[in-house]
Scaffold this active site. Structure first.
Site, PDB file in Angstrom:
ATOM      1  N   HIS A   1       0.813  -1.212   0.000  1.00 28.55           N
ATOM      2  CA  HIS A   1       0.000   0.000   0.000  1.00 28.55           C
ATOM      3  C   HIS A   1       0.851   1.268   0.000  1.00 28.55           C
ATOM      4  CE1 HIS A   1       1.007   0.872   4.201  1.00 28.55           C
ATOM      5  NE2 HIS A   1       0.923  -0.441   4.398  1.00 28.55           N
TER       6      HIS A   1
ATOM      7  N   GLU B   1      -1.978  -7.340   7.419  1.00 31.21           N
ATOM      8  CA  GLU B   1      -0.665  -7.266   8.046  1.00 31.21           C
ATOM      9  C   GLU B   1      -0.619  -8.176   9.263  1.00 31.21           C
ATOM     10  OE1 GLU B   1       2.358  -7.245   8.104  1.00 31.21           O
ATOM     11  OE2 GLU B   1       2.807  -5.174   7.556  1.00 31.21           O
TER      12      GLU B   1
END
Length: 277
Positions: A14, A91
């Protein structure tokens, strides 16, 4: 000729968030911080890079955290593709460390901090956090599941620094040295297998996951120079990069000039920041 059933994953980290700038452990904090101004700029530049390299994606998947969803939506739009959110692409869960800066964490949560930097890959971070093994099994299982849905296709996946490090460990069998930059590109091929999902998770299949390009990241002076749309990295007077043009470098996987958008070499950096964001 028998058509390939290998799934090609184009893996993206990202764009930048304010928590990245603040060196704050993001983990799975939900929904998590949004992209900041630079993060959206990185995503815009990456979109141009992808459009030069890939004429289509058969599917687009993202972690369900806000920073990845925003990145994926921006990248999918030019391809008129729908973004599918998958929690397996999140994550690493950082337990008690989530939301703390790298300066705060060892002071406020010394035991959890020590766990983060312990040698054991099976040690979980206190407060519901994951171990490195947990993360690797989860991200591998998610990619194998997506591959089973899209055999022989090209899939864009937006995930996180720590998760992409785990993918490298699963694919290559060793820890990557270097930093997975915001809006970096990695390419992975997944071969079909007769193993059950549980067997796949246990083995983690370095033979099945073949990492082709590592961390081709947006790097250098891209903030101040426009992208070259003339040579696409092939080398021309239009880019003005000269010996810095990717075509002048040794890597055969380059497609843009270092001076205008991206470098294909891995940025060697011992920082742990991107591994948890």
């Amino acid at each position: 000729m028998v058509p390939s059933v290998r799934t090609e994953f184009v893996l993206i980290r990202h764009g930048e968030t304010d928590w990245n700038k603040e060196r704050r452990l993001q983990g799975q904090e939900k929904p998590g911080p949004p992209l900041n101004k630079l993060g959206f700029q990185q995503t815009e530049m990456l979109s141009r890079v992808l459009l030069q390299r890939y004429d289509h994606f058969d599917a687009v998947f993202s972690s369900d955290l806000l920073r990845t969803v925003q990145t994926a939506q921006a990248l999918a739009a030019p391809y008129q593709a729908q973004v599918h959110e998958h929690p397996g692409l999140r994550e690493r869960h950082m337990g008690l460390l989530q939301g703390l800066t790298y300066a705060e964490a060892p002071v406020k949560q010394p035991m959890a901090w020590a766990t983060l930097y312990s040698d054991g890959s099976s040690t979980r971070i206190p407060g519901g956090g994951e171990s490195l093994d947990d993360l690797q099994e989860r991200i591998t299982a998610a990619l194998l599941e997506i591959a089973s849905w899209h055999p022989g296709k090209r899939v864009l996946v937006v995930s996180h620094g720590g998760a992409l490090h785990a993918v490298h460990r699963a694919a290559r069998g060793f820890e990557a040295k270097g930093k997975v930059m915001n809006c970096s590109i990695s390419v992975l091929l997944v071969e079909p297998t007769q193993l059950t999902p549980k067997q796949q998770q246990r083995v983690l299949l370095p033979r099945q996951l073949s990492a082709l390009h590592e961390a081709m990241h947006l790097h250098g002076s891209w903030r101040t120079r426009p992208a070259c749309h003339q040579c696409g990295g092939g080398g021309c007077s239009g880019c003005g990069a000269g010996s810095n043009c990717c075509s002048s470098r040794s890597s055969s996987s380059s497609s843009l000039c270092k001076e205008d958008a991206s470098a294909v070499v891995m940025d060697v950096d011992d920082s742990e920041e991107e591994k948890n964001s």
